[in-house]
Design a protein around this motif. Structure first.
Motif, short mmCIF file in Angstrom:
data_model
loop_
_atom_site.label_atom_id
_atom_site.label_comp_id
_atom_site.label_asym_id
_atom_site.label_seq_id
_atom_site.Cartn_x
_atom_site.Cartn_y
_atom_site.Cartn_z
N UNK A 109 0.82 -1.21 0.00
CA UNK A 109 0.00 0.00 0.00
C UNK A 109 0.85 1.27 0.00
N UNK A 110 1.78 1.43 0.96
CA UNK A 110 2.58 2.65 0.90
C UNK A 110 3.49 2.71 -0.33
N UNK A 154 -2.40 3.23 12.52
CA UNK A 154 -1.15 3.34 11.76
C UNK A 154 -1.41 3.51 10.27
N UNK A 155 -2.48 2.91 9.78
CA UNK A 155 -2.84 3.08 8.37
C UNK A 155 -3.19 4.53 8.10
N UNK A 156 -3.94 5.13 9.00
CA UNK A 156 -4.30 6.54 8.85
C UNK A 156 -3.03 7.39 8.89
N UNK A 162 9.77 7.94 1.72
CA UNK A 162 9.92 6.49 1.63
C UNK A 162 10.32 5.92 2.99
N UNK A 163 11.29 6.58 3.63
CA UNK A 163 11.77 6.08 4.93
C UNK A 163 10.66 6.08 5.97
N UNK A 170 6.64 3.05 9.26
CA UNK A 170 5.31 2.74 9.78
C UNK A 170 4.88 1.34 9.32
N UNK A 171 5.17 1.02 8.04
CA UNK A 171 4.80 -0.30 7.51
C UNK A 171 5.53 -1.40 8.27
#
Lengths: 203, 167
Positions: A197-198, B35-37, B54-55, B60-61
């Motif tokens: 997703x990201x 965390x998605x928000x 990106x970092x 978060x991912x």
């Protein structure tokens, strides 16, 4: 079906690994899946870094809202499948079925979102995999992920049928092990999307 | 501990307390949604460098993935064989991801490795589509990609200006 056909260590732990064969097997499978998706992410990095210009997802018309909703749906399905396993551990079969049904429903909702609100609009606008490298990668990685979702729907759906749940009556602990393995696979599918997703939508 | 649980909860690392963990599963689910928000908000922040976005996004991912792995997949209390399987996988995964970095480092920054795909320079990629050219130039191959790409459809936007090698 006879006692001669019993595979050893399908429930009791293997003396060498300390776990039953099914659980070890699913983890080995997931490790191979990490390499599969890792190779695709690696390809994405190579193509993006080696390209003079790489558009953002926003520029390519990728719908962040639909992607975020799909992320929430998959997270919810991860919660429901682990709750279904926990219900089985508590020997509550009715609650297991309730949570597993919601898991399958979330998976189907994810697929409908993806097909109706993402793939169809893109393809109808001419943004096919052949349009550019971004969409080539986008359709490949999300398509492979969607195939994994479909596989999960088939397996989890099977564990809702009368035939798929017979084992609960004959060998409940083995059935719990199967659901745990199905859950591990499903959490992995969620994990892949957490990174997808990201990477594809937001960067 | 494992001998006591040998014949009863052999399938599970943390024994027979699966049912008592329903509260924590729901809480972790809530944390993951938050965390998605946060991930979406990060993408909206006016951060100038792509590397920083990106970092942050991957940070978060990774945090979300860690929660799923540790709590939902029960990795926080698992047998060593699983840990070693995953360590071996990680040891092979890192070179897999680093391969593109190693490949491009041979040629230096800004050098195009792959032939330019159709519709990939900043003008042509809009054809047939509805994307707007914001010209953010997110490709790490060169931050001067916009004017360079506009002027040269086939030559890569290299800093040293060397012509693209024929493959």
């Amino acid at each position: 079906m006879s006692a001669d056909m019993v595979i050893p260590y399908s429930v009791e732990p293997h003396p060498v690994t300390g776990i039953n064969n099914g659980k070890f097997g699913i983890w080995l499978f997931l490790a191979s899946e990490v390499m599969l998706f890792g190779a695709l992410f690696s390809s994405y990095i190579l193509l993006r870094v080696g390209s003079p210009y790489w558009p953002t997802g926003h520029e390519m018309g990728v719908n962040i809202l639909v992607g975020a909703i799909n992320t929430a749906i998959l997270i919810a399905s991860s919660v429901t499948i682990v709750l279904s396993w926990a219900a089985l551990k508590e020997k509550n079969f009715a609650q297991y079925k309730w949570w597993m049904k919601w898991t399958v429903a979330c998976a189907l909702a994810f697929l409908v979102n993806k097909l109706l609100f993402e793939y169809y609009p893109k393809i109808s606008h001419g943004h096919t995999p052949a349009f550019n490298n971004f969409f080539g990668l986008y359709f490949l990685i999300t398509g492979l992920h969607a195939l994994h979702i479909i596989g999960g729907v088939i397996v989890n759906g099977y564990f809702l049928t009368g035939y798929g749940t017979r084992l609960w009556k004959t060998d409940p602990e083995k059935f719990v092990g199967r659901i745990e393995c199905a859950g591990l696979y499903w959490h992995f599918v969620d994990l892949v999307w957490i990174f997808l997703f990201p990477v594809l939508y937001l960067m | 501990m494992s001998a006591d649980h040998g014949s009863h909860s052999s399938s599970h690392g943390h024994g027979d307390h699966g049912g008592g963990h329903t509260g924590i599963y729901k809480k972790i689910g809530g944390v993951l949604l938050v965390c998605t928000v946060i991930t979406v908000i990060i993408s909206w922040l006016p951060i100038k460098t792509v590397a920083a976005i990106v970092a942050l996004g991957l940070l978060v991912a990774t945090f979300k993935a860690s929660l799923v792995a540790a709590i939902f997949m029960h990795l926080n209390n698992e047998k060593k064989i699983i840990y070693w399987t995953l360590i071996l996988c990680a040891a092979l995964f890192v070179p897999l991801i680093l391969l593109p970095v190693l490949t491009t480092s041979d040629h230096g920054p800004g050098r195009v490795i792959a032939p330019a795909a159709p519709n990939m320079d900043s003008k042509n990629w809009q054809e047939g589509g509805h994307g707007e050219a914001h010209g953010d130039g997110h490709g790490e191959a060169g931050h001067e990609a916009e004017p360079a790409a506009a002027g040269a459809e086939h030559a890569p936007a290299t800093q040293e200006g060397a012509p693209q090698e024929a493959h």
